[in-house]
Design an enzyme around this catalytic site. Structure first.
Site, PDB file in Angstrom:
ATOM      1  N   ASP A  12     -33.878 -12.246 -11.127  1.00 38.40           N
ATOM      2  CA  ASP A  12     -33.861 -10.861 -10.686  1.00 38.40           C
ATOM      3  C   ASP A  12     -35.162 -10.578  -9.926  1.00 38.40           C
ATOM      4  OD1 ASP A  12     -33.054  -8.039 -10.714  1.00 38.40           O
ATOM      5  OD2 ASP A  12     -34.666  -7.787 -12.179  1.00 38.40           O
ATOM      6  N   ASP A  14     -36.604  -6.727  -8.786  1.00 37.19           N
ATOM      7  CA  ASP A  14     -37.360  -5.536  -9.188  1.00 37.19           C
ATOM      8  C   ASP A  14     -37.650  -5.546 -10.685  1.00 37.19           C
ATOM      9  OD1 ASP A  14     -37.072  -4.824  -6.595  1.00 37.19           O
ATOM     10  OD2 ASP A  14     -35.791  -3.095  -6.931  1.00 37.19           O
ATOM     11  N   ASP A 196     -34.697  -8.231 -16.369  1.00 34.52           N
ATOM     12  CA  ASP A 196     -35.298  -7.183 -17.204  1.00 34.52           C
ATOM     13  C   ASP A 196     -34.358  -6.045 -17.538  1.00 34.52           C
ATOM     14  OD1 ASP A 196     -35.427  -6.269 -14.408  1.00 34.52           O
ATOM     15  OD2 ASP A 196     -36.550  -4.585 -15.226  1.00 34.52           O
TER      16      ASP A 196
END
Length: 264
Positions: A12, A14, A196
């Site tokens: 991922d 961001d 996240d």
């Protein structure tokens, strides 16, 4: 690329490889260099558009690898530029016009609005609006109306995914779906996934090793399948600092490096 790929990493962006606030990836550069030295591949897996990912992928030296874009609704092929058919996006926007009001998508606001919401520079915000497969946005109504919206969206054939910032609508496909196809294609000996947010959970559970990168801006992910056995780990440091620490730890655990991880 190699016929015998030792490791394929899915990451991922961001809040994971990129800092949540500044979008800086500098702390992750030593770990990226270590991955390159051991012959690992790195596939970016993000809610960002192909227009956003293409220059970032080039800056990171990852153009030899495809990228999963728009939350798994599409793939940017290795070396490809950010152009292509946007019929899925136009269909999503047409369906949205028939649903209960309250969803404010990127297609409903200006590039300056996107910049204000995300903290992106204006040029990057314009790239975020160059969509082909999905529509992210914010819910502006109340919880009861959201339930009605989600029911109507599903009935109309839309799939919804909640990320770290946005609710994203697409015609289907997840990061884990695309990840599975790429694993079948490249046949790596081992896979690692890092993320996240809730939309990363399936990807983390699909990999041989998953890393939940700390995100102080959101509630922590609930325990995931495999976490109790140590197959999924959590970082204490957020963003690219945690990303780098986890990659070095796993490279050492897999016997791919012998040196201790540097301070990051």
């Amino acid at each position: 690329m190699t016929d015998d790929l030792p490791l394929l990493v899915f990451s991922d962006l961001d809040g994971t490889l990129l800092d949540h606030d500044s979008y800086d990836y500098t702390p992750a550069l030593p770990a990226l260099a270590a991955l390159h030295r051991v012959g690992a591949g790195v596939v970016l897996a993000t809610s960002k558009t192909a227009a956003e990912v293409a220059p970032l992928r080039a800056a990171l030296g990852l153009t030899d690898w495809p990228a999963i874009v728009e939350n798994g609704a599409g793939v940017l092929d290795a070396g490809a530029q950010a152009t292509g058919d946007d019929s899925d996006y136009r269909r999503i926007r047409a369906i949205l016009a028939t649903l209960p009001a309250g969803f404010q998508g990127f297609g409903d606001v200006t590039a300056q609005d996107v910049a204000d919401i995300t903290g992106l520079p204006l040029s990057a915000a314009r790239a975020a609006q160059q969509r082909r497969f999905s529509e992210p946005g914010l819910w502006k109504g109340d919880a009861a109306t959201l339930d009605a919206f989600m029911t109507a969206a599903q009935a109309a054939g839309l799939h919804a995914r909640q990320g770290g910032r946005f609710l994203t609508l697409s015609m289907g496909g997840t990061k884990a779906d695309r990840m599975g196809a790429l694993i079948a294609r490249f046949a790596p000996r081992t896979t690692i996934a890092l993320g996240d947010a809730p939309n990363d959970a399936e990807m983390l559970e699909t990999a041989d090793f998953g890393v939940i990168v700390a995100n102080p801006h959101a509630p922590p992910l609930p325990p995931l399948r495999g976490e109790g056995a140590g197959r999924i780990i959590r970082t204490t440091a957020p963003g690219p600092h945690g990303w780098s620490q986890a990659i070095f730890a796993l490279l050492h655990r897999l016997g791919l490096i012998k040196e201790a991880a540097p301070d990051v």
